[in-house]
Design an enzyme around this catalytic site. Sequence first.
Site, PDB file in Angstrom:
ATOM      1  N   LYS A  13       0.808  -1.227  -0.058  1.00  0.00           N
ATOM      2  CA  LYS A  13       0.099   0.032  -0.091  1.00  0.00           C
ATOM      3  C   LYS A  13       1.051   1.265   0.183  1.00  0.00           C
ATOM      4  O   LYS A  13       0.547   2.446  -0.884  1.00  0.00           O
ATOM      5  CB  LYS A  13      -1.071   0.101   1.223  1.00  0.00           C
ATOM      6  CG  LYS A  13      -1.760  -1.168   1.224  1.00  0.00           C
ATOM      7  CD  LYS A  13      -2.774  -1.229   2.490  1.00  0.00           C
ATOM      8  CE  LYS A  13      -2.175  -1.335   3.833  1.00  0.00           C
ATOM      9  NZ  LYS A  13      -1.602  -2.605   4.283  1.00  0.00           N
ATOM     10  N   ARG A  88      -9.935   0.334   8.776  1.00  0.00           N
ATOM     11  CA  ARG A  88      -9.460  -0.995   9.008  1.00  0.00           C
ATOM     12  C   ARG A  88     -10.439  -2.031   9.694  1.00  0.00           C
ATOM     13  O   ARG A  88     -10.249  -3.251   9.836  1.00  0.00           O
ATOM     14  CB  ARG A  88      -8.305  -1.187   9.711  1.00  0.00           C
ATOM     15  CG  ARG A  88      -6.866  -1.253   8.994  1.00  0.00           C
ATOM     16  CD  ARG A  88      -5.864  -1.149   9.941  1.00  0.00           C
ATOM     17  NE  ARG A  88      -4.623  -1.883   9.802  1.00  0.00           N
ATOM     18  CZ  ARG A  88      -3.613  -1.266   9.210  1.00  0.00           C
ATOM     19  NH1 ARG A  88      -3.343  -0.029   9.029  1.00  0.00           N
ATOM     20  NH2 ARG A  88      -2.435  -1.967   9.046  1.00  0.00           N
ATOM     21  N   ARG A 127      11.703  -5.812   4.906  1.00  0.00           N
ATOM     22  CA  ARG A 127      11.458  -4.332   4.831  1.00  0.00           C
ATOM     23  C   ARG A 127      12.478  -3.555   5.598  1.00  0.00           C
ATOM     24  O   ARG A 127      12.542  -4.043   6.888  1.00  0.00           O
ATOM     25  CB  ARG A 127      10.077  -3.980   5.175  1.00  0.00           C
ATOM     26  CG  ARG A 127       9.982  -2.318   4.982  1.00  0.00           C
ATOM     27  CD  ARG A 127       8.454  -1.982   5.067  1.00  0.00           C
ATOM     28  NE  ARG A 127       7.990  -2.431   6.394  1.00  0.00           N
ATOM     29  CZ  ARG A 127       6.441  -2.169   6.372  1.00  0.00           C
ATOM     30  NH1 ARG A 127       5.881  -1.808   5.596  1.00  0.00           N
ATOM     31  NH2 ARG A 127       6.155  -2.831   7.401  1.00  0.00           N
ATOM     32  N   ARG A 162      11.371  -1.966  11.370  1.00  0.00           N
ATOM     33  CA  ARG A 162      10.250  -1.912  12.210  1.00  0.00           C
ATOM     34  C   ARG A 162       9.985  -2.783  13.249  1.00  0.00           C
ATOM     35  O   ARG A 162      10.172  -4.025  13.081  1.00  0.00           O
ATOM     36  CB  ARG A 162       8.644  -1.451  11.497  1.00  0.00           C
ATOM     37  CG  ARG A 162       8.868  -0.004  10.896  1.00  0.00           C
ATOM     38  CD  ARG A 162       7.407   0.012   9.910  1.00  0.00           C
ATOM     39  NE  ARG A 162       6.251  -0.637  10.254  1.00  0.00           N
ATOM     40  CZ  ARG A 162       5.099  -0.508   9.372  1.00  0.00           C
ATOM     41  NH1 ARG A 162       5.285   0.206   8.471  1.00  0.00           N
ATOM     42  NH2 ARG A 162       4.048  -1.247   9.826  1.00  0.00           N
ATOM     43  N   ARG A 173      -0.345  -9.197  13.162  1.00  0.00           N
ATOM     44  CA  ARG A 173      -0.733  -8.238  12.133  1.00  0.00           C
ATOM     45  C   ARG A 173      -1.763  -9.206  11.296  1.00  0.00           C
ATOM     46  O   ARG A 173      -2.755  -8.650  10.852  1.00  0.00           O
ATOM     47  CB  ARG A 173       0.343  -7.640  11.606  1.00  0.00           C
ATOM     48  CG  ARG A 173       0.686  -6.480  12.446  1.00  0.00           C
ATOM     49  CD  ARG A 173       2.079  -6.125  11.921  1.00  0.00           C
ATOM     50  NE  ARG A 173       2.019  -5.223  10.824  1.00  0.00           N
ATOM     51  CZ  ARG A 173       3.103  -5.116  10.038  1.00  0.00           C
ATOM     52  NH1 ARG A 173       4.406  -5.589  10.281  1.00  0.00           N
ATOM     53  NH2 ARG A 173       2.923  -4.329   9.014  1.00  0.00           N
TER      54      ARG A 173
HETATM   55  P1  AP5 Z   1       4.878  -1.548   1.613  1.00  0.00           P
HETATM   56  O1  AP5 Z   1       4.577  -0.682   0.565  1.00  0.00           O
HETATM   57  O2  AP5 Z   1       5.488  -0.862   3.137  1.00  0.00           O
HETATM   58  O3  AP5 Z   1       3.637  -2.396   2.397  1.00  0.00           O
HETATM   59  P2  AP5 Z   1       2.302  -1.850   3.131  1.00  0.00           P
HETATM   60  O4  AP5 Z   1       1.095  -2.605   2.611  1.00  0.00           O
HETATM   61  O5  AP5 Z   1       2.202  -0.340   3.224  1.00  0.00           O
HETATM   62  O6  AP5 Z   1       2.551  -2.362   4.445  1.00  0.00           O
HETATM   63  P3  AP5 Z   1       2.592  -1.897   6.063  1.00  0.00           P
HETATM   64  O7  AP5 Z   1       3.126  -3.088   6.865  1.00  0.00           O
HETATM   65  O8  AP5 Z   1       3.086  -0.490   6.025  1.00  0.00           O
HETATM   66  O9  AP5 Z   1       1.066  -2.034   6.403  1.00  0.00           O
HETATM   67  P4  AP5 Z   1       0.451  -2.215   7.513  1.00  0.00           P
HETATM   68  O10 AP5 Z   1      -0.980  -2.035   7.081  1.00  0.00           O
HETATM   69  O11 AP5 Z   1       0.569  -3.562   8.365  1.00  0.00           O
HETATM   70  O12 AP5 Z   1       1.181  -0.992   8.328  1.00  0.00           O
HETATM   71  P5  AP5 Z   1       0.560   0.616   9.105  1.00  0.00           P
HETATM   72  O13 AP5 Z   1       1.927   1.200   8.843  1.00  0.00           O
HETATM   73  O14 AP5 Z   1      -0.680   0.914   8.057  1.00  0.00           O
HETATM   74  O15 AP5 Z   1       5.626  -3.033   1.449  1.00  0.00           O
HETATM   75  C1  AP5 Z   1       6.123  -3.784   2.230  1.00  0.00           C
HETATM   76  C2  AP5 Z   1       7.583  -4.355   1.836  1.00  0.00           C
HETATM   77  O16 AP5 Z   1       7.539  -4.837   0.589  1.00  0.00           O
HETATM   78  C3  AP5 Z   1       8.738  -3.082   1.603  1.00  0.00           C
HETATM   79  O17 AP5 Z   1      10.007  -3.630   2.017  1.00  0.00           O
HETATM   80  C4  AP5 Z   1       8.422  -2.848   0.144  1.00  0.00           C
HETATM   81  O18 AP5 Z   1       9.812  -2.378  -0.266  1.00  0.00           O
HETATM   82  C5  AP5 Z   1       8.297  -4.421  -0.474  1.00  0.00           C
HETATM   83  N1  AP5 Z   1       7.324  -4.485  -1.531  1.00  0.00           N
HETATM   84  C6  AP5 Z   1       6.417  -3.523  -1.813  1.00  0.00           C
HETATM   85  N2  AP5 Z   1       5.639  -3.811  -3.079  1.00  0.00           N
HETATM   86  C7  AP5 Z   1       6.472  -4.722  -3.621  1.00  0.00           C
HETATM   87  C8  AP5 Z   1       6.271  -5.596  -4.627  1.00  0.00           C
HETATM   88  N3  AP5 Z   1       5.316  -5.287  -5.563  1.00  0.00           N
HETATM   89  N4  AP5 Z   1       7.148  -6.745  -4.999  1.00  0.00           N
HETATM   90  C9  AP5 Z   1       8.172  -6.651  -4.142  1.00  0.00           C
HETATM   91  N5  AP5 Z   1       8.212  -6.042  -2.892  1.00  0.00           N
HETATM   92  C10 AP5 Z   1       7.472  -5.152  -2.851  1.00  0.00           C
HETATM   93  O19 AP5 Z   1       0.093   0.270  10.448  1.00  0.00           O
HETATM   94  C11 AP5 Z   1       0.932  -0.129  11.561  1.00  0.00           C
HETATM   95  C12 AP5 Z   1       0.118  -0.495  12.699  1.00  0.00           C
HETATM   96  O20 AP5 Z   1      -0.404   0.909  12.837  1.00  0.00           O
HETATM   97  C13 AP5 Z   1      -0.821  -1.252  12.561  1.00  0.00           C
HETATM   98  O21 AP5 Z   1      -0.423  -2.749  12.848  1.00  0.00           O
HETATM   99  C14 AP5 Z   1      -1.859  -1.014  13.764  1.00  0.00           C
HETATM  100  O22 AP5 Z   1      -1.265  -1.318  14.960  1.00  0.00           O
HETATM  101  C15 AP5 Z   1      -1.682   0.431  13.700  1.00  0.00           C
HETATM  102  N6  AP5 Z   1      -2.638   0.960  12.615  1.00  0.00           N
HETATM  103  C16 AP5 Z   1      -2.589   1.820  11.612  1.00  0.00           C
HETATM  104  N7  AP5 Z   1      -3.752   2.146  11.089  1.00  0.00           N
HETATM  105  C17 AP5 Z   1      -4.841   1.699  11.855  1.00  0.00           C
HETATM  106  C18 AP5 Z   1      -6.186   1.803  11.829  1.00  0.00           C
HETATM  107  N8  AP5 Z   1      -6.811   2.230  10.766  1.00  0.00           N
HETATM  108  N9  AP5 Z   1      -6.763   1.046  12.951  1.00  0.00           N
HETATM  109  C19 AP5 Z   1      -6.166   0.578  13.880  1.00  0.00           C
HETATM  110  N10 AP5 Z   1      -4.945   0.534  13.797  1.00  0.00           N
HETATM  111  C20 AP5 Z   1      -4.071   1.187  12.991  1.00  0.00           C
END
Ligand code: AP5
Length: 216
Positions: A13, A88, A127, A162, A173
């Site tokens: 994402k 979410r 990552r 992270r 997660r």
């Molecule tokens: P990346 O692009 O970073 O993936 P992402 O989907 O953004 O993953 P996140 O882990 O950031 O999402 P998340 O939803 O778990 O975390 P968030 O920060 O929102 O890609 C991942 C890796 O793959 C990178 O190394 C990238 O280079 C690589 N990659 C990408 N695309 C690729 C491809 N096509 N091929 C190969 N490699 C690739 O949330 C963190 C925490 O915050 C949650 O766990 C929760 O505790 C809290 N939180 C956040 N939002 C909420 C909410 N709305 N409600 C409640 N808690 C929340």
Amino acid sequence: MKLVLLGPPGAGKGTQAARLIKDAELMHLSTGDMLRQAVKDGTETGIKAKSYMDSGALVPDGVVIGIIEDRLKTDGPTASHLFDGFPRTVPQAEALEEMLARIGSNLDKVVYFDVPEDVVVERLSGRRTCRQCGANYHVKFVPPKVEGKCDNSGCDGELYQREDDRPESVINRLEAYIAQTSSLIDFYEKKGILCKIEAAKEPEAIYEDVKAALGM
Ligand code: AP5
């Protein structure tokens, strides 16, 4: 325009958001980034959120809805937003609908990244994130030019893993995603605004599909 990026942790994402915000001139609202900043700043929200985030659990709905509500008020009704990682849960999705309706707006599309679990585990375990600018890398798929250093010009920040990308948190997660978030696929499909993208391929190929789905 108002878009949502939906998908499991590690679906890509944030990677696709970085492209979309430039090309479609959208403001990036990533609740994960906003919460990590709050933790770094030691705010009341950050203190509340930290233990949930480190363990891989979702932060309570009230906390994240409050963050988004404040931001929508600040940006005003005409702003174009890319919601990344929000909503979410179904209560978050309903709250977003109400907040947007109050300002005479609505969601245009929800882009859902469909990726198998083994692929996201490999992406998350490799990552690395820049401490300064938040840019994402991957030790195998998106390596930096110099190991451990951010490539962005003028940044040169240190790359780190992270806390919630460690194996125990990744399992939690993924469980939280299945139990609390995956029902949003059906929620938005029924509203006729879901675009499903097959996301187990190269980032550039995925972005082409995203642009086609959004008519860009
Ligand atoms: P990346 O692009 O970073 O993936 P992402 O989907 O953004 O993953 P996140 O882990 O950031 O999402 P998340 O939803 O778990 O975390 P968030 O920060 O929102 O890609 C991942 C890796 O793959 C990178 O190394 C990238 O280079 C690589 N990659 C990408 N695309 C690729 C491809 N096509 N091929 C190969 N490699 C690739 O949330 C963190 C925490 O915050 C949650 O766990 C929760 O505790 C809290 N939180 C956040 N939002 C909420 C909410 N709305 N409600 C409640 N808690 C929340």
